[in-house]
Design an enzyme around this catalytic site. Structure first.
Site, PDB file in Angstrom:
ATOM      1  N   LYS A  45       0.883  -1.394   0.106  1.00 55.84           N
ATOM      2  CA  LYS A  45       0.036   0.139   0.015  1.00 55.84           C
ATOM      3  C   LYS A  45       0.900   1.191  -0.187  1.00 55.84           C
ATOM      4  O   LYS A  45       0.306   2.253   0.216  1.00 55.84           O
ATOM      5  CB  LYS A  45      -1.001   0.154   1.208  1.00 55.84           C
ATOM      6  CG  LYS A  45      -1.883  -1.239   1.168  1.00 55.84           C
ATOM      7  CD  LYS A  45      -2.808  -0.779   2.119  1.00 55.84           C
ATOM      8  CE  LYS A  45      -3.698  -2.190   2.721  1.00 55.84           C
ATOM      9  NZ  LYS A  45      -4.702  -1.858   3.761  1.00 55.84           N
ATOM     10  N   LYS A  47       2.269   2.708   2.193  1.00 55.33           N
ATOM     11  CA  LYS A  47       1.976   3.520   3.363  1.00 55.33           C
ATOM     12  C   LYS A  47       2.674   2.870   4.544  1.00 55.33           C
ATOM     13  O   LYS A  47       2.460   1.922   5.102  1.00 55.33           O
ATOM     14  CB  LYS A  47       0.630   3.925   3.431  1.00 55.33           C
ATOM     15  CG  LYS A  47      -0.352   2.772   3.745  1.00 55.33           C
ATOM     16  CD  LYS A  47      -1.725   3.462   3.945  1.00 55.33           C
ATOM     17  CE  LYS A  47      -2.782   2.503   4.164  1.00 55.33           C
ATOM     18  NZ  LYS A  47      -4.340   3.008   3.869  1.00 55.33           N
TER      19      LYS A  47
HETATM   20  N1  C2G Z   1     -13.095   4.607   5.373  1.00 55.90           N
HETATM   21  C1  C2G Z   1     -14.290   5.279   5.093  1.00 55.90           C
HETATM   22  N2  C2G Z   1     -14.335   6.478   5.299  1.00 55.90           N
HETATM   23  C2  C2G Z   1     -13.102   7.360   5.265  1.00 55.90           C
HETATM   24  C3  C2G Z   1     -11.761   6.625   5.349  1.00 55.90           C
HETATM   25  C4  C2G Z   1     -11.875   5.268   5.449  1.00 55.90           C
HETATM   26  O1  C2G Z   1     -15.539   4.635   5.080  1.00 55.90           O
HETATM   27  N3  C2G Z   1     -12.942   8.796   5.322  1.00 55.90           N
HETATM   28  C5  C2G Z   1     -13.018   2.975   5.521  1.00 55.90           C
HETATM   29  C6  C2G Z   1     -12.246   2.607   4.072  1.00 55.90           C
HETATM   30  O2  C2G Z   1     -12.917   2.351   3.134  1.00 55.90           O
HETATM   31  C7  C2G Z   1     -12.091   1.094   4.547  1.00 55.90           C
HETATM   32  C8  C2G Z   1     -11.841   1.208   6.265  1.00 55.90           C
HETATM   33  O3  C2G Z   1     -12.275   2.641   6.410  1.00 55.90           O
HETATM   34  O4  C2G Z   1     -13.013   0.195   4.427  1.00 55.90           O
HETATM   35  C9  C2G Z   1     -10.410   1.291   6.695  1.00 55.90           C
HETATM   36  O5  C2G Z   1      -9.742   2.192   5.969  1.00 55.90           O
HETATM   37  P1  C2G Z   1      -8.159   2.157   5.408  1.00 55.90           P
HETATM   38  O6  C2G Z   1      -7.404   1.982   6.913  1.00 55.90           O
HETATM   39  O7  C2G Z   1      -7.663   3.240   4.748  1.00 55.90           O
HETATM   40  O8  C2G Z   1      -8.203   0.885   4.767  1.00 55.90           O
HETATM   41  P2  C2G Z   1      -7.500   0.451   3.037  1.00 55.90           P
HETATM   42  O9  C2G Z   1      -6.095   0.818   3.321  1.00 55.90           O
HETATM   43  O10 C2G Z   1      -8.371   0.887   2.305  1.00 55.90           O
HETATM   44  O11 C2G Z   1      -7.367  -1.305   3.537  1.00 55.90           O
HETATM   45  O12 C2G Z   1      -7.420  -5.489   1.874  1.00 55.90           O
HETATM   46  C10 C2G Z   1      -7.653  -4.348   1.466  1.00 55.90           C
HETATM   47  C11 C2G Z   1      -7.471  -3.374   2.679  1.00 55.90           C
HETATM   48  O13 C2G Z   1      -6.780  -3.860   3.792  1.00 55.90           O
HETATM   49  C12 C2G Z   1      -8.285  -2.216   2.811  1.00 55.90           C
END
Ligand code: C2G
Length: 131
Positions: A45, A47
């Site tokens: 990712k 990050k």
């Molecule tokens: N999320 C949300 N609204 C935001 C930010 C995040 O609804 N403003 C949701 C994302 O869509 C995700 C969850 O919170 O469902 C976690 O977000 P992230 O930590 O950014 O996760 P991500 O990197 O998208 O990981 O296997 C795939 C992943 O591990 C997804």
């Protein structure tokens, strides 16, 4: 009993995270959350999380409505995780819309809309402005 599974990094917990977890839980009776490991974040990712995987796991585990947590070591193991945790529904944020449709053979795939105007990145930028 309907079991729901979702995945994410969940760094610097914010209201967008809470809302998607609550809405995911409301789709069933049991919610399992896969927390991306630090190694997965770095390799796939691009990050680096502020909080370590064990801290993020502990924080998410403490949220009401989250029934089970585990560390997601690989994006490629989703099918195994879905089977292992006997998930009936996979929930992902709509930033992943369409990307997991092939798991419909294993369970129902639901994409939920993200909360506008908040992200870990914007939170960090806000902190930097205050500092
Ligand atoms: N999320 C949300 N609204 C935001 C930010 C995040 O609804 N403003 C949701 C994302 O869509 C995700 C969850 O919170 O469902 C976690 O977000 P992230 O930590 O950014 O996760 P991500 O990197 O998208 O990981 O296997 C795939 C992943 O591990 C997804």
């Amino acid at each position: 009993m309907k079991r729901v599974i979702t995945f994410g990094t969940f760094d610097m917990l914010h209201v967008g995270h809470i809302r998607i977890l609550q809405r995911a839980r409301a789709l069933g009776d049991h919610l399992t959350v896969g927390i991306s490991t630090d190694a997965l974040n770095r390799s796939k990712k691009q990050k680096n999380a502020i909080y370590s995987e064990m801290e993020r796991l502990e924080i998410i585990k403490a949220i009401i409505g989250v029934d089970d947590v585990f560390l997601e070591h690989s994006l490629e193991l989703k099918a195994d995780y879905i089977r292992q945790y006997k998930a009936d529904i996979l929930v992902m944020g709509d930033d992943w819309a369409g990307k997991f449709d092939h798991f419909n053979a294993l369970c129902k795939v639901v994409y939920l809309s993200r909360t506008d105007g908040i992200s870990t990145t914007s939170t960090l930028e806000g902190i930097k402005r205050l500092a």
